[in-house]
Every structure is written in C-alpha cells, then in structure tokens.
Design a protein around this motif. Structure first.
Motif, PDB file in Angstrom:
ATOM      1  N   LEU A 403       0.857  -1.188   0.000  1.00 49.70           N
ATOM      2  CA  LEU A 403       0.000   0.000   0.000  1.00 49.70           C
ATOM      3  C   LEU A 403       0.887   1.231   0.000  1.00 49.70           C
ATOM      4  CD1 LEU A 403      -2.786   1.406   0.346  1.00 49.70           C
ATOM      5  CD2 LEU A 403      -2.464   1.141   2.830  1.00 49.70           C
ATOM      6  N   ALA A 404       0.644   2.140  -0.967  1.00 49.05           N
ATOM      7  CA  ALA A 404       1.379   3.404  -1.023  1.00 49.05           C
ATOM      8  C   ALA A 404       0.876   4.307   0.089  1.00 49.05           C
ATOM      9  CB  ALA A 404       1.222   4.063  -2.392  1.00 49.05           C
ATOM     10  N   LEU A 405       1.683   4.549   1.085  1.00 52.57           N
ATOM     11  CA  LEU A 405       1.234   5.222   2.295  1.00 52.57           C
ATOM     12  C   LEU A 405       0.975   6.707   2.076  1.00 52.57           C
ATOM     13  CD1 LEU A 405       0.644   4.471   5.207  1.00 52.57           C
ATOM     14  CD2 LEU A 405       2.994   5.043   5.795  1.00 52.57           C
ATOM     15  N   ASP A 406       1.755   7.373   1.238  1.00 51.10           N
ATOM     16  CA  ASP A 406       1.627   8.813   1.077  1.00 51.10           C
ATOM     17  C   ASP A 406       0.263   9.185   0.480  1.00 51.10           C
ATOM     18  OD1 ASP A 406       3.051  11.444   1.264  1.00 51.10           O
ATOM     19  OD2 ASP A 406       2.589  11.457  -0.879  1.00 51.10           O
ATOM     20  N   GLY A 407      -0.128   8.547  -0.611  1.00 46.93           N
ATOM     21  CA  GLY A 407      -1.416   8.852  -1.229  1.00 46.93           C
ATOM     22  C   GLY A 407      -2.584   8.467  -0.335  1.00 46.93           C
ATOM     23  N   GLY A 433       6.764  10.151   1.149  1.00 45.07           N
ATOM     24  CA  GLY A 433       7.629   9.697   0.065  1.00 45.07           C
ATOM     25  C   GLY A 433       7.097   8.419  -0.563  1.00 45.07           C
ATOM     26  N   PRO A 434       7.971   7.633  -1.156  1.00 49.93           N
ATOM     27  CA  PRO A 434       7.524   6.398  -1.833  1.00 49.93           C
ATOM     28  C   PRO A 434       7.375   5.206  -0.891  1.00 49.93           C
ATOM     29  CG  PRO A 434       9.862   6.700  -2.176  1.00 49.93           C
ATOM     30  CD  PRO A 434       9.417   7.880  -1.346  1.00 49.93           C
ATOM     31  N   ALA A 435       7.013   5.469   0.378  1.00 49.28           N
ATOM     32  CA  ALA A 435       6.945   4.391   1.360  1.00 49.28           C
ATOM     33  C   ALA A 435       5.814   3.426   1.019  1.00 49.28           C
ATOM     34  CB  ALA A 435       6.734   4.976   2.753  1.00 49.28           C
ATOM     35  N   LEU A 436       6.114   2.132   1.087  1.00 48.27           N
ATOM     36  CA  LEU A 436       5.129   1.078   0.851  1.00 48.27           C
ATOM     37  C   LEU A 436       5.004   0.232   2.124  1.00 48.27           C
ATOM     38  CD1 LEU A 436       6.169  -0.161  -2.710  1.00 48.27           C
ATOM     39  CD2 LEU A 436       4.317   1.409  -2.138  1.00 48.27           C
ATOM     40  N   VAL A 437       3.762  -0.112   2.486  1.00 47.96           N
ATOM     41  CA  VAL A 437       3.519  -0.926   3.664  1.00 47.96           C
ATOM     42  C   VAL A 437       2.586  -2.068   3.299  1.00 47.96           C
ATOM     43  CG1 VAL A 437       3.853   0.978   5.269  1.00 47.96           C
ATOM     44  CG2 VAL A 437       1.568   0.517   4.372  1.00 47.96           C
ATOM     45  N   ARG A 438       2.590  -3.108   4.133  1.00 49.10           N
ATOM     46  CA  ARG A 438       1.668  -4.229   3.946  1.00 49.10           C
ATOM     47  C   ARG A 438       0.580  -4.121   5.002  1.00 49.10           C
ATOM     48  NH1 ARG A 438       4.997  -8.196   4.467  1.00 49.10           N
ATOM     49  NH2 ARG A 438       4.352  -9.111   6.456  1.00 49.10           N
ATOM     50  N   PHE A 439      -0.582  -3.594   4.588  1.00 44.87           N
ATOM     51  CA  PHE A 439      -1.683  -3.353   5.516  1.00 44.87           C
ATOM     52  C   PHE A 439      -2.971  -3.274   4.709  1.00 44.87           C
ATOM     53  CE2 PHE A 439      -3.884  -2.008   9.175  1.00 44.87           C
ATOM     54  CZ  PHE A 439      -3.018  -2.003  10.275  1.00 44.87           C
ATOM     55  N   ASP A 440      -4.015  -3.907   5.202  1.00 44.30           N
ATOM     56  CA  ASP A 440      -5.307  -3.827   4.532  1.00 44.30           C
ATOM     57  C   ASP A 440      -5.804  -2.376   4.568  1.00 44.30           C
ATOM     58  OD1 ASP A 440      -8.472  -3.926   4.775  1.00 44.30           O
ATOM     59  OD2 ASP A 440      -7.815  -5.709   3.687  1.00 44.30           O
ATOM     60  N   PRO A 441      -6.155  -1.782   3.434  1.00 42.89           N
ATOM     61  CA  PRO A 441      -6.548  -0.357   3.403  1.00 42.89           C
ATOM     62  C   PRO A 441      -7.737  -0.048   4.303  1.00 42.89           C
ATOM     63  CG  PRO A 441      -6.120  -1.153   1.188  1.00 42.89           C
ATOM     64  CD  PRO A 441      -6.120  -2.352   2.080  1.00 42.89           C
ATOM     65  N   LEU A 442      -8.751  -0.921   4.333  1.00 46.10           N
ATOM     66  CA  LEU A 442      -9.916  -0.672   5.174  1.00 46.10           C
ATOM     67  C   LEU A 442      -9.543  -0.733   6.653  1.00 46.10           C
ATOM     68  CD1 LEU A 442     -12.663  -2.689   3.254  1.00 46.10           C
ATOM     69  CD2 LEU A 442     -12.220  -0.227   3.200  1.00 46.10           C
ATOM     70  N   PHE A 553       4.942  -0.891  10.973  1.00 47.74           N
ATOM     71  CA  PHE A 553       4.421  -1.733   9.902  1.00 47.74           C
ATOM     72  C   PHE A 553       5.319  -2.935   9.662  1.00 47.74           C
ATOM     73  CE2 PHE A 553       2.802   2.528   8.922  1.00 47.74           C
ATOM     74  CZ  PHE A 553       1.450   2.262   8.784  1.00 47.74           C
ATOM     75  N   ALA A 554       4.711  -3.980   9.120  1.00 48.44           N
ATOM     76  CA  ALA A 554       5.481  -5.114   8.612  1.00 48.44           C
ATOM     77  C   ALA A 554       6.026  -4.761   7.245  1.00 48.44           C
ATOM     78  CB  ALA A 554       4.600  -6.364   8.524  1.00 48.44           C
ATOM     79  N   ARG A 555       7.216  -5.266   6.937  1.00 47.07           N
ATOM     80  CA  ARG A 555       7.834  -4.956   5.645  1.00 47.07           C
ATOM     81  C   ARG A 555       7.129  -5.732   4.531  1.00 47.07           C
ATOM     82  NH1 ARG A 555      14.091  -5.343   5.754  1.00 47.07           N
ATOM     83  NH2 ARG A 555      13.654  -3.612   7.173  1.00 47.07           N
ATOM     84  N   PRO A 556       6.767  -5.068   3.446  1.00 43.47           N
ATOM     85  CA  PRO A 556       6.108  -5.797   2.343  1.00 43.47           C
ATOM     86  C   PRO A 556       6.978  -6.924   1.820  1.00 43.47           C
ATOM     87  CG  PRO A 556       5.958  -3.417   2.023  1.00 43.47           C
ATOM     88  CD  PRO A 556       6.900  -3.635   3.154  1.00 43.47           C
ATOM     89  N   ALA A 557       6.366  -8.043   1.494  1.00 43.93           N
ATOM     90  CA  ALA A 557       7.103  -9.198   0.975  1.00 43.93           C
ATOM     91  C   ALA A 557       7.811  -8.837  -0.311  1.00 43.93           C
ATOM     92  CB  ALA A 557       6.143 -10.363   0.747  1.00 43.93           C
ATOM     93  N   GLY A 558       9.105  -9.152  -0.357  1.00 44.29           N
ATOM     94  CA  GLY A 558       9.873  -8.889  -1.574  1.00 44.29           C
ATOM     95  C   GLY A 558      10.329  -7.461  -1.723  1.00 44.29           C
ATOM     96  N   MET A 559      10.017  -6.592  -0.761  1.00 44.16           N
ATOM     97  CA  MET A 559      10.422  -5.193  -0.866  1.00 44.16           C
ATOM     98  C   MET A 559      11.614  -4.946   0.034  1.00 44.16           C
ATOM     99  SD  MET A 559       8.382  -3.913  -3.038  1.00 44.16           S
ATOM    100  CE  MET A 559       8.779  -2.184  -2.797  1.00 44.16           C
ATOM    101  N   PRO A 560      12.605  -4.171  -0.409  1.00 46.33           N
ATOM    102  CA  PRO A 560      13.753  -3.842   0.441  1.00 46.33           C
ATOM    103  C   PRO A 560      13.342  -2.936   1.572  1.00 46.33           C
ATOM    104  CG  PRO A 560      13.842  -2.579  -1.584  1.00 46.33           C
ATOM    105  CD  PRO A 560      12.679  -3.514  -1.738  1.00 46.33           C
ATOM    106  N   GLY A 561      14.145  -2.919   2.611  1.00 46.36           N
ATOM    107  CA  GLY A 561      13.862  -2.062   3.749  1.00 46.36           C
ATOM    108  C   GLY A 561      14.050  -0.616   3.400  1.00 46.36           C
ATOM    109  N   PRO A 562      13.492   0.305   4.219  1.00 42.65           N
ATOM    110  CA  PRO A 562      13.620   1.719   3.950  1.00 42.65           C
ATOM    111  C   PRO A 562      15.040   2.192   4.124  1.00 42.65           C
ATOM    112  CG  PRO A 562      12.613   1.348   6.093  1.00 42.65           C
ATOM    113  CD  PRO A 562      12.767   0.037   5.470  1.00 42.65           C
TER     114      PRO A 562
END
Length: 562
Positions: A403-407, A433-442, A553-562
């Motif tokens: 999930l793109a956190l900024d938008g 910024g371009p931060a991505l997280v693994r979280f259900d949007p709702l 947050f948990a790190r998205p699968a397959g995504m590098p750390g910040p």
C-alpha cells in the motif's frame, strides 16, 4: 610404568620426561663431585693403584652431558632410561671395585640409579636392577675373601643388597601411586572443565535468570537472562546489590532469606529500565522507569563445606509474560463472551430503537421528547458498542499487496478535515515519500481514523496541533506517528490503554484503541503509545519529549527495507 607411557595423558608423559631430565642433571652433579673427591684423595688413589679413576670420571661426566642432550628429543623413553641406568651401574661398580669395596663407602652411590629406575621404570625392571647390584656386592665380597687378607664383608654386602631391594620396592609403589593420583587429577580437571563449559552453555541459553553472590550481597556471576531482567544487558555482573537502588527489593529479599532460610521464595517488583543508549533517540529511558518487572525469585545455598567461602544462587523468573498471557486469555474469553452476548442484544436493541421512533411521533411534550432523546442516545451508544464487538470477531484476512502510504494518508486526512469541519492547518501531514507498507486499506483507515478522533478530542486546536508523519531508516521498521499537542497520557492510564472497555471519557466505549491494536496485529503490525524526542532542538540545546501513537508496519514481501 615406563611401558605404558604412550597410554598416559600428555601431562603425565611430560612429568616422566621432566623426571628424566632431573635424573640427568643429578648425574652431572655426581660426576663432578666424584672428580673433585678423587682428585684430592691421593691416599685412596694410591691404595687402589691410582690408575683409571680420572678417565672413568671424565668419561662418566661426558656421558651424563650426552644423556641430558638426548633426553631433550623426547623420543624412546624406555630405551634412554635403560641405557642411562646401565651406564650408571657399570661406572659405579668400576669405582666401587677399584676403591676397595664396602670400605670405600661408594656403595651408597647405587641408590641414585636404583631410585631413578624405581620411579621411572616398571617394578620388574627396577627389582632386576636391584638384584644385579645385590649379586655384584655379594660376589665382590666373596672374591675379596679368597684374594685378600682381612675381615669378611659378606654380611654387610648382603644387608646393602636387601636394603636396595626394599628401597626399590617402596619407591616404586610410592611413585606408581603418585602417578595414579596425577592421572586422576588430570582426568578430574578435564571433567570439571567440560562440566564448566556445559554449565556456561546451559546458563547462557536458560530463560530463567541465575545470579551467584556471596553473603555480603556481592554479585560474582550471572547469565544473560539475569542481566536482561535486572536491566544490565551487556554490563559486567560485578556489583553490590545494595549499591543499585533499582535492585533494593532484591537485596532486601536476600537479607531476609539469610536471616530466615524458610523465606526462600518471594515475588518482587523492580524497575530496571536504565538503558542510557536510548537517551538520544527516545524518551523511553525516562518514561519507562514507571514500567515494572515482576519477578519470582528463589534463593539456594551452595554447599562449600571446608572451602572457607560462602556462595548462594538466586533463580529469577520473569512472571510478567505469564501475567500478560493470563491477561490475554482472560480478554480472549471475555471477547468471546461479549461477542455472543452482542448477537443476542442486537435484536432487542433494534426493537427498542424502533419503539422509540414510533413513540416520538405520538409524544410531543418537552418532557417526553427529552426522555426519548436520552433513550435514543443510549441505544445508539450501545449499538455502536455492539458493532465494535462484532467487528472484533470478524477478522478478515488482510490483503498482501503493498500500500502506497503517502497517497492513502493524503486522501484520508482531506476526508477527515471535511467531515469534522476542521480549520486548515490544524492537521499537518508530512509527505511519506515512496513508502510502501503491507496493511489492509480498510483496516488501516479505521485505525488511523480512531487515532485522529482521539487527537481531535485532546489537541489544543491550534496550527499543526495534530501531526501525522512517517519515520523510517536503515535497520529500522517503517513507523507512522500520530501526535497531538495535548497533555500526555499518565503512566497509570497507559498501563490499561489498550484494554477493552477501559475509558476515561464518559461518552466512550473503551473499545476503540483495543480494536485498533487488534487490527494492527491482524496485519502483522504493532500499535503502541510511546514517548519520543522531537527532532527540533530547543533554544537551550535540549529536545522536547512528547507522547504519540506509533504504528510499526510489517515490511512488504519482496520489498527492500527503507
């Protein structure tokens, strides 16, 4: 004993070779003494003809030096020993016969090689050597009877031979016993070393803490678990319990146990959080001093009879986790109970709401209107509580897409401001910024809205009184901070902050923060309330610490750390 040299431990073999070197040094000294004695005793030389003594002693000295050099190679121990003892017996016999036999007094020299043989060789070889000496003494005495006039020395020669045999037997048995004791000591030392290694390994992997101290409360050792429980992670466990204020309850319990051994167990509460490494990054080093660790301690005395020292062991068990687990089980049971009750309450609640609506159409008096409004407000409150309880029982599997956190935050903050009619600038959202997280949007929407509703309730309402910003860096997880400028939460309230049905507001249900944390756990994230230092440096050079809700947050699968 010599034949079993290869079967001995390295320490015992080293003892044998050192003994052989000592024998060689003694042989050199005896050769020098013989040279000095025979060179000045001219009368003895004349009585014996004076021929051959000096060459024999010089040759003996050279042989002694050669034997000493050969022993340094540490090869063929028994061969070297037998060669040396044979040379000793031959030289001493030549000198003994040439000096006139027992009257010369040189028979005592036989004790030197025979004692060495008794110590370093098997008993059979040692007795054989002593028998040869005894036979030689008797033979030389008999020869003197037939070739020379004078008193017979056969009796004295027999006594010397018997004494040599007895001495060899006693010395050999004593040496064997000493070597056996040394072997036993070496084996016991190795076993103790192995046991110590095993003990250190077990102690380092034990979840329970172990502290070793003396009667004065001086700590001598402790395992990593004890260091963690006592707030001394990475520190050297060398301190006096009485000198650490945080450990005063433990020191008092130790003194009580010494006074009354029946009080061997106790439950203690200590506040060990004193990690200065966090001082520049978080205010937890001061705020968490209010957090307590609950320990079950048990004292035991170490048996040190006759050693002149006293040691005792403290076994520490952190029951905080057990208490938390019991609390979680209680909450889970209560959650299941309330969920079942909520299903049963929902239908009667709907009937009450419908009846209230019908009555409002027929009753128009001000008193009736006020009473119906009270009923309607409480029905709405109970209905909201029921909805929250039912939502807890419907844990939907979260989405795995990043999930793109900024938008997401930009859209949510704009909607929140419109819904609550907030003035521009009250809520400040810093770009993520371009931060991505693994979280259900709702789920994330409900969690953040809950935290922002709390912030609106306690914030001052001034510009940037509510802040949302993302914190992350190398080696750290991505965090969303929701902060307001209202008064911080006291430690007493913070201890129950995420418990269901706990609230400080008369209009709250006490389920909002509990629901928010449960949704975070369902998405492998963590929600907590923390005190952190602000990034801005004040005029006096210090940084202000303030409380805020932090979502890790948990790190998205397959995504590098910040």
């Amino acid at each position: 004993m010599g034949f079993r040299l290869a079967a001995l431990t390295p320490e015992s073999r080293d003892t044998f070779w050192r003994s052989l070197q000592t024998l060689n040094a003694t042989r050199v000294v005896i050769a020098l003494v013989l040279l000095a004695y025979l060179s000045v005793d001219s009368r003895s030389l004349r009585a014996a003809g004076g021929i051959g003594y000096a060459p024999v002693c010089i040759a003996y000295l050279l042989l002694a030096l050669g034997f000493a050099a050969a022993a340094r190679t540490r090869r063929r121990f028994l061969l070297q020993l037998l060669t040396q003892i044979a040379c000793d017996l031959a030289v001493i016999s030549l000198l003994y016969a040439g000096a006139g036999g027992l009257r010369s007094g040189l028979a005592i020299l036989y004790l030197f090689p025979l004692a060495g043989m008794a110590i370093l060789a098997p008993l059979l070889l040692a007795l054989f050597s002593a028998s040869l000496v005894a036979l030689f003494l008797l033979g030389h005495s008999a020869w003197q009877i037939f070739t020379q006039d004078g008193d017979s020395t056969t009796l004295q020669a027999g006594l010397f031979g018997g004494a040599f045999l007895a001495a060899v037997l006693v010395v050999n048995r004593m040496a064997a016993k000493l070597i056996g004791q040394e072997e036993l000591a070496v084996r016991r030392g190795a076993e103790i070393h192995v046991q110590q290694s095993v003990n250190r390994l077990v102690m380092s992997h034990m979840s329970d803490g172990i502290v070793v101290l003396d009667a004065d409360g001086q700590v001598h050792a402790g395992n990593p678990a004890a260091q963690q429980m006592l707030g001394m992670a990475g520190a050297e466990m060398r301190l006096d319990l009485g000198s650490a204020p945080a450990l005063a309850p433990l020191a008092q319990a130790h003194r009580d146990w010494l006074a009354d051994p029946a009080r061997a167990t106790a439950l203690l509460t200590i506040k060990p959080y004193t990690d200065p490494a966090l001082q520049e990054t978080t205010a937890a080093w001061s705020a968490r001093r209010d957090l307590a660790a609950h320990l079950r301690v048990r004292f035991a005395a170490v048996e040190t009879d006759g050693l002149g020292v006293e040691r005792s062991v403290i076994f520490l068990q952190d029951v905080t986790a057990i208490e938390n687990q019991a609390q979680q089980l209680k909450l889970a049971s209560m959650g299941r109970l309330t969920a079942s009750i909520a299903h049963e309450v929902r239908n009667p609640l709907s009937a009450i709401a419908h009846a209230t609506s019908l009555l409002s159409e027929d009753l128009a008096a001000p008193v009736h209107t006020r009473l119906l409004k009270i009923v309607g407000d409480n029905v709405a409150r109970v209905n909201r509580m029921v909805e929250d309880i039912l939502q807890l029982s419907r844990k939907v599997q979260p989405h795995g897409e990043p999930l793109a956190l900024d938008g997401f935050l930009a859209e949510l903050v704009a909607e929140f401001q419109d819904t609550h009619a907030l003035a521009a600038g009250i809520v400040r959202r810093e770009p993520a910024g371009p931060a991505l997280v693994r979280f259900d949007p709702l789920h994330l929407r409900e969690v953040v809205l809950n935290l922002m509703n709390n912030a609106v309730r306690y914030a001052s309402g001034g510009p940037a009184s509510i802040r949302l910003f993302v914190v992350g860096g190398k080696g750290r997880g991505l965090e969303l901070h929701v902060q307001d400028d209202g008064p911080g939460i006291s430690p007493g309230v913070r201890a129950h902050l995420f418990e269901p049905f706990y609230t400080t507001s008369s209009k709250g249900t006490g389920l909002g923060l509990y629901l928010a944390r449960e949704l975070c756990l369902n998405n492998e994230a963590m929600l907590d309330y923390e005190y952190r230092f602000d990034a801005q440096v004040q005029a006096d050079g210090s940084r202000k610490s303030s409380g805020r809700f932090v979502i890790t947050f948990a790190r998205p699968a397959g995504m590098p750390g910040p």
